[in-house]
Design an enzyme around this catalytic site. Sequence first.
Site, short mmCIF file in Angstrom:
data_model
loop_
_atom_site.label_atom_id
_atom_site.label_comp_id
_atom_site.label_asym_id
_atom_site.label_seq_id
_atom_site.Cartn_x
_atom_site.Cartn_y
_atom_site.Cartn_z
N HIS A 224 7.52 -0.76 4.06
CA HIS A 224 8.44 -1.19 3.01
C HIS A 224 9.36 -0.04 2.62
CE1 HIS A 224 5.04 0.46 0.63
NE2 HIS A 224 6.03 1.02 -0.02
C1 T46 Z 1 4.49 3.60 -1.29
C2 T46 Z 1 3.38 4.09 -0.44
C3 T46 Z 1 3.46 5.55 -0.16
C4 T46 Z 1 -0.65 -1.81 -7.72
O1 T46 Z 1 -1.19 -2.75 -8.32
N1 T46 Z 1 -0.20 -0.72 -8.42
C5 T46 Z 1 0.40 0.35 -7.81
O2 T46 Z 1 0.78 1.30 -8.50
C6 T46 Z 1 0.54 0.33 -6.38
C7 T46 Z 1 1.19 1.51 -5.67
C8 T46 Z 1 0.07 -0.76 -5.70
N2 T46 Z 1 -0.52 -1.79 -6.35
C9 T46 Z 1 -1.06 -2.92 -5.57
C10 T46 Z 1 -0.04 -3.72 -4.77
C11 T46 Z 1 -0.85 -4.22 -3.60
O3 T46 Z 1 -1.53 -5.40 -3.96
O4 T46 Z 1 -1.95 -2.37 -4.61
C12 T46 Z 1 -1.91 -3.13 -3.40
C13 T46 Z 1 -1.60 -2.21 -2.21
O5 T46 Z 1 -0.23 -1.79 -2.30
P1 T46 Z 1 0.67 -1.56 -0.99
O6 T46 Z 1 0.28 -2.53 0.04
O7 T46 Z 1 2.10 -1.53 -1.44
O8 T46 Z 1 0.19 -0.10 -0.56
P2 T46 Z 1 0.81 0.87 0.54
O9 T46 Z 1 -0.23 1.90 0.81
O10 T46 Z 1 1.36 0.13 1.68
O11 T46 Z 1 2.06 1.56 -0.21
C14 T46 Z 1 1.87 2.42 -1.32
C15 T46 Z 1 2.86 2.06 -2.44
O12 T46 Z 1 2.73 0.67 -2.79
C16 T46 Z 1 4.28 2.34 -2.07
O13 T46 Z 1 5.12 2.32 -3.21
O14 T46 Z 1 5.60 4.12 -1.23
O15 T46 Z 1 2.06 3.77 -0.93
#
Ligand code: T46
Length: 131
Positions: free
Chosen positions: A51
Amino acid sequence: MKNCYDMSFKGIGNKEVGFLLPVEQNCDVPFTIKRIYYLYDVPLNIRRGYHAHKKLEQVLICLKGKVKIQVYDGNVEKVIVLDKPTKGLYIGPFVWREMFDFEDAVLLVIASDFYSESDYIRDYKQFLILS
Ligand code: T46
């Protein structure tokens, strides 16, 4: 590369007593800090991210272990290895990121805003149009 660059931090201390590394908002990172989170226990074969963000600015620091970050601004692509707590990666808006090869990594993320799903661009075709 647009909106993405390496950062270097300096720990205070020495090998005898260890190090302490402060990170201050609008000084060591170029924004006001509203949130931190960290990724840990990520299996080696897992790739995360996929993303970009519309407004969010972040600094990534690998506190322990090693991780690779692939970034793409719609024009230039690169892979950065984060493998020490004095090394950081700034990622601003409209940069596609994927994190992979987590090797016992604790990846700290310092963010300029609270979590908001509406700030995410998770569709790659949409990212290519917007970037
Ligand atoms: C990024 C990279 C480096 C939350 O509820 N609160 C939060 O602060 C975050 C970051 C995520 N979430 C929830 C949203 C999803 O249901 O946690 C779950 C996993 O998030 P995501 O799939 O977006 O995680 P990554 O590891 O792909 O990405 C994360 C960050 O979301 C993103 O902003 O830049 O780490």
